[in-house]
Every structure is written in structure tokens, then in C-alpha cells.
Scaffold this motif. Sequence first.
Motif, mmCIF file in Angstrom:
data_model
loop_
_atom_site.group_PDB
_atom_site.id
_atom_site.type_symbol
_atom_site.label_atom_id
_atom_site.label_comp_id
_atom_site.label_asym_id
_atom_site.label_seq_id
_atom_site.Cartn_x
_atom_site.Cartn_y
_atom_site.Cartn_z
ATOM 1 N N ARG A 251 0.842 -1.203 0.000
ATOM 2 C CA ARG A 251 0.000 0.000 0.000
ATOM 3 C C ARG A 251 0.879 1.256 0.000
ATOM 4 O O ARG A 251 0.596 2.213 -0.711
ATOM 5 N N ALA A 252 1.960 1.210 0.796
ATOM 6 C CA ALA A 252 2.887 2.362 0.848
ATOM 7 C C ALA A 252 3.498 2.599 -0.530
ATOM 8 O O ALA A 252 3.557 3.733 -1.016
ATOM 9 N N ARG A 253 3.933 1.500 -1.169
ATOM 10 C CA ARG A 253 4.536 1.626 -2.507
ATOM 11 C C ARG A 253 3.518 2.181 -3.497
ATOM 12 O O ARG A 253 3.824 3.076 -4.290
ATOM 13 N N ASN A 254 2.287 1.648 -3.420
ATOM 14 C CA ASN A 254 1.251 2.088 -4.365
ATOM 15 C C ASN A 254 0.920 3.572 -4.193
ATOM 16 O O ASN A 254 0.689 4.277 -5.176
ATOM 17 N N PHE A 255 0.900 4.016 -2.952
ATOM 18 C CA PHE A 255 0.628 5.438 -2.724
ATOM 19 C C PHE A 255 1.765 6.295 -3.273
ATOM 20 O O PHE A 255 1.524 7.378 -3.804
ATOM 21 N N GLY A 256 3.000 5.810 -3.142
ATOM 22 C CA GLY A 256 4.149 6.522 -3.710
ATOM 23 C C GLY A 256 4.023 6.641 -5.220
ATOM 24 O O GLY A 256 4.206 7.723 -5.798
ATOM 25 N N VAL A 257 3.662 5.543 -5.854
ATOM 26 C CA VAL A 257 3.490 5.532 -7.311
ATOM 27 C C VAL A 257 2.329 6.450 -7.710
ATOM 28 O O VAL A 257 2.445 7.249 -8.648
ATOM 29 N N ALA A 258 1.222 6.369 -6.942
ATOM 30 C CA ALA A 258 0.047 7.213 -7.258
ATOM 31 C C ALA A 258 0.387 8.692 -7.147
ATOM 32 O O ALA A 258 -0.077 9.504 -7.952
ATOM 33 N N SER A 259 1.215 9.029 -6.150
ATOM 34 C CA SER A 259 1.565 10.451 -5.978
ATOM 35 C C SER A 259 2.358 10.957 -7.188
ATOM 36 O O SER A 259 2.101 12.054 -7.678
ATOM 37 N N LEU A 260 3.297 10.125 -7.678
ATOM 38 C CA LEU A 260 4.059 10.538 -8.867
ATOM 39 C C LEU A 260 3.158 10.604 -10.101
ATOM 40 O O LEU A 260 3.298 11.477 -10.951
ATOM 41 N N PHE A 261 2.213 9.668 -10.175
ATOM 42 C CA PHE A 261 1.262 9.625 -11.284
ATOM 43 C C PHE A 261 0.460 10.933 -11.330
ATOM 44 O O PHE A 261 0.315 11.553 -12.381
ATOM 45 N N PHE A 262 -0.023 11.345 -10.172
ATOM 46 C CA PHE A 262 -0.788 12.591 -10.098
ATOM 47 C C PHE A 262 0.075 13.788 -10.465
ATOM 48 O O PHE A 262 -0.400 14.759 -11.021
ATOM 49 N N LEU A 263 1.373 13.673 -10.137
ATOM 50 C CA LEU A 263 2.264 14.799 -10.366
ATOM 51 C C LEU A 263 2.576 14.978 -11.848
ATOM 52 O O LEU A 263 2.542 16.078 -12.378
ATOM 53 N N PHE A 264 2.870 13.890 -12.517
ATOM 54 C CA PHE A 264 3.352 14.006 -13.898
ATOM 55 C C PHE A 264 2.253 13.830 -14.941
ATOM 56 O O PHE A 264 2.187 14.573 -15.898
ATOM 57 N N LEU A 265 1.385 12.829 -14.712
ATOM 58 C CA LEU A 265 0.362 12.592 -15.741
ATOM 59 C C LEU A 265 -0.803 13.566 -15.606
ATOM 60 O O LEU A 265 -1.344 14.035 -16.582
ATOM 61 N N LEU A 266 -1.172 13.819 -14.362
ATOM 62 C CA LEU A 266 -2.270 14.774 -14.159
ATOM 63 C C LEU A 266 -1.642 16.025 -13.548
ATOM 64 O O LEU A 266 -1.731 16.275 -12.365
ATOM 65 N N SER B 89 7.671 13.425 -4.818
ATOM 66 C CA SER B 89 6.435 14.099 -5.252
ATOM 67 C C SER B 89 6.063 15.239 -4.310
ATOM 68 O O SER B 89 5.540 16.260 -4.771
ATOM 69 N N ILE B 90 6.357 15.092 -3.003
ATOM 70 C CA ILE B 90 6.066 16.199 -2.059
ATOM 71 C C ILE B 90 6.920 17.415 -2.427
ATOM 72 O O ILE B 90 6.408 18.539 -2.531
ATOM 73 N N VAL B 91 8.219 17.151 -2.649
ATOM 74 C CA VAL B 91 9.136 18.268 -2.968
ATOM 75 C C VAL B 91 8.695 18.952 -4.263
ATOM 76 O O VAL B 91 8.553 20.188 -4.317
ATOM 77 N N ILE B 92 8.422 18.137 -5.302
ATOM 78 C CA ILE B 92 8.046 18.737 -6.589
ATOM 79 C C ILE B 92 6.713 19.479 -6.465
ATOM 80 O O ILE B 92 6.560 20.581 -7.000
ATOM 81 N N SER B 93 5.767 18.901 -5.727
ATOM 82 C CA SER B 93 4.462 19.568 -5.609
ATOM 83 C C SER B 93 4.597 20.880 -4.848
ATOM 84 O O SER B 93 3.934 21.868 -5.184
ATOM 85 N N ILE B 94 5.489 20.905 -3.829
ATOM 86 C CA ILE B 94 5.709 22.165 -3.095
ATOM 87 C C ILE B 94 6.330 23.205 -4.039
ATOM 88 O O ILE B 94 5.909 24.377 -4.060
ATOM 89 N N VAL B 95 7.299 22.756 -4.844
ATOM 90 C CA VAL B 95 7.960 23.682 -5.785
ATOM 91 C C VAL B 95 6.941 24.233 -6.788
ATOM 92 O O VAL B 95 6.887 25.446 -7.046
ATOM 93 N N ILE B 96 6.103 23.323 -7.349
ATOM 94 C CA ILE B 96 5.105 23.764 -8.353
ATOM 95 C C ILE B 96 4.127 24.758 -7.727
ATOM 96 O O ILE B 96 3.850 25.825 -8.282
ATOM 97 N N THR B 97 3.613 24.395 -6.531
ATOM 98 C CA THR B 97 2.631 25.270 -5.876
ATOM 99 C C THR B 97 3.250 26.620 -5.530
ATOM 100 O O THR B 97 2.649 27.674 -5.782
ATOM 101 N N ALA B 98 4.472 26.569 -4.974
ATOM 102 C CA ALA B 98 5.138 27.820 -4.587
ATOM 103 C C ALA B 98 5.397 28.689 -5.817
ATOM 104 O O ALA B 98 5.162 29.902 -5.779
#
Lengths: 144, 254
Positions: free
Chosen positions: A27-42, A84-93
Motif C-alpha cells: 500500500r505504501a509503494r502504491n501510494f508513492g506511485v500514485a503520488s508521482l502519477f498525479f504529479l506528472f500525468l495529471l 512528489s512532495i518536494v516537486i508539488s511544493i515547488v510547483i505550488t510555490a
Amino acid sequence: MYTFYRKMVNNMDKYLHEEYRLLMVRRARNFGVASLFFLFLLFSFPIVAGFLGFFAILFAVLSKGYNDKMDREAAFGVKLGVVSIVISIVITASAYIKLYTDEDYRRETFTYIDALYGEQYKDEFGVTPSELVEKWIGGTSNAK
Amino acid sequence: MQNETLQFIKDLNKKARGQLIGRYNVAIFVIMTVAFIQFIVLSMTEGAYTGSASSYLLRLVISIIVDLLTGALIFGKSQFFLNLVRGIEPITPKDMFAGFKSGIIDKAICIQAFYTVISLITSLPSILLSLGMFEISYEEYRSITAVISLINIVILFIEKLFIGLSFYILSDNPEMSVREVIKKSFTLMQNKKGRLFLIYLSSLPLLILSICAFFIGCLWFLSFFETMLANFYLSTIGEEPANPFTRPEPTPEA
């Protein structure tokens, strides 16, 4: 429901325990993958990606169980989550900085926001989003 | 001594994580149900408030009664997590209503009254302010109530360091009187307040992580934290919690 819990929870031996622990690792791995998926694909959902990244780290920590060390898969989930947290913070900021510094972009954005929520804000708070921003930062006067 | 305490907290963390594997669904179900009941009942008390001073007092009285009754739910939650760490089977969410049994509910309410009374005394200034007894501006009112809430949290936290084990003790000894339960909690917490304080501190990073996970992560965190507290209680009475890895394997039938 009672039977469900009886099946799911009780008679926990070490084999069943390990099986459930591995489910959590996955589940931890899947959430990691999902977070990157949301970051790059969506690409328009960096905040969701950040939340999913935090979930990945949380599940990875909890999936250690009685062990001292994290599984490799869980550690992979943590790495993806952190990225994904770092990239999402950078994008949002960067979006906020652009909104703060670029007047044209600000005007364009708040014209759009006003068209969507302007009336609702006016009814509830007595002021539209662009008027609020105009008061504090300025540069949205054309959007009225 | 310091290393020993750190090792103790590390062990508690490990035990809590291990015991919850495969049981998060039930633990979260219990946490959510208790929180939901508290939320529903407290939001119903909001209906009593119409803006006048008398309705404010009525709402206050109702919320005190509701707060006292939640003692039974908190007792049930403690009993559920105690059963979970002891490995008592079957583990069912029904345990959360154990506090409503006759002979228990009155004691659970009395223990909860210790928290309610302290909370009421510390928030007395803000109650008087809300009733309009002093002429102050809205900004002043907001800052004063914020300070009072902070003081309230600190005092309740200190109180927890003394009588925080009461519900677990009552769960183990339902025949004890409230006075005996509180006395035993004081005795058990002797020289262990620092450890409990460190347990609270050590769970802060996970709490922040779960808050960052859109607050939904708090469900996992709260299950983990409650399990850790139940493990702490077992350690104070010198009992070893259940562990599937040390459990003897069943012998194959001939």
C-alpha cells in the motif's frame, strides 16, 4: 459484519501477520506511485500528489511492524513520496510567486475565478476574489 | 537511564505498529465511531444556542452533560485497545460500548468528571467574557480566549500525566471504586510521568505527517497512539503484551 471481523482479525499467527504487513508495504509503494502519477500525468493536481506522498510515508512507517528496518518496497514508496512532495511544493510555490509578481497573469487568473465564484463570494462575504486581491496586492482592477 | 528510556519508547512504538498490523480496519472503525458519536451529540447542543445569554448557559449545561457521558465511550475505547494489545480474541468493535454496562457507566462518568471540572474551571474566564460581563473589543476577546484555550490544553495534559491510566485501571478492575482507581493511577504514574511525556513527544512527528496527509492520516495515527498508550499501561503493571511471533504454534493433529 461480525463474521467479517472474525475472519479478518482473529487467529493472528506470525504467517498471517507477515501477510498483512506485506499488504501494508505494498500500500505504501502504491501510494508513492500514485503520488508521482498525479504529479506528472495529471499535472494540474500537485497538491493531491503531495497528500498522497505523505500517505505513502505514513504507511511505510507503519508497515515496519515489529521490524526495525523498512522493507525495500516501502522505502521505495517513501522515496517516491518525498520526490512528489518536494516537486508539488515547488510547483505550488512557483504558481503563487508568479501570481504575486506577474500582473497580467494575476488579472487573467482572477477574471477566470470571478467568472466561476464571483457571485457566490459576493453573496457570502460581500466581496469578490478579485476585489480582495486588489485590496492587498493590486493589479486585478480590470477583472472587475 | 536516558538510553533506557529511549529504548523503552522505541519498543512501545514497535509493539504498537506490530499489534495493529491487520487490525487497522477495526481500530479505525472504533476511533471513527467514537469521534462521530461525540461530534453528532455536540453539534446537536449547538441547536440550543439562539444568541441570548440564557441559551448560552443552556448550551453550556448540555455540553457538560454530554462531556460527562463521553466518559463511557472513552472507557469503551480504552477497553477495546487493551483487548487488542493483550490479543484477547475475538476482537470486536462491540467493546467500545462496554462503558454503558451498569456498574461501569457511573464510574466512567465520575472519572471523566475530573477532566470536565478542570476544563470548566480553566475556561471560566472565557465563559464570563462570552456572557458579556466585561466590556472588551472583539480582537481582545479572541486573543484572550486563545490564551485560555492554550492554558486549558496544558492543564489537561498535566492532568493526563497523573490520571491518564484511570480508564485502563477501571477496565481491569471494574469492582474498584473511583477513588481507588484514581489512587492507583497516581501510584502507577509515580516516576513514569517523564516517560509518558516523552511518549507524547515522540509521537509528534507521526502526528504532523498524518495531518499533512489531509487529516485523514490521523485515523491511522490515533489508532497507533491509542495502542501505544495501552502498551504503556501494560508496561506499568508489568504485563507483557501479545505478540504473534512469540505465540506457540498449534501442534498438528494426529
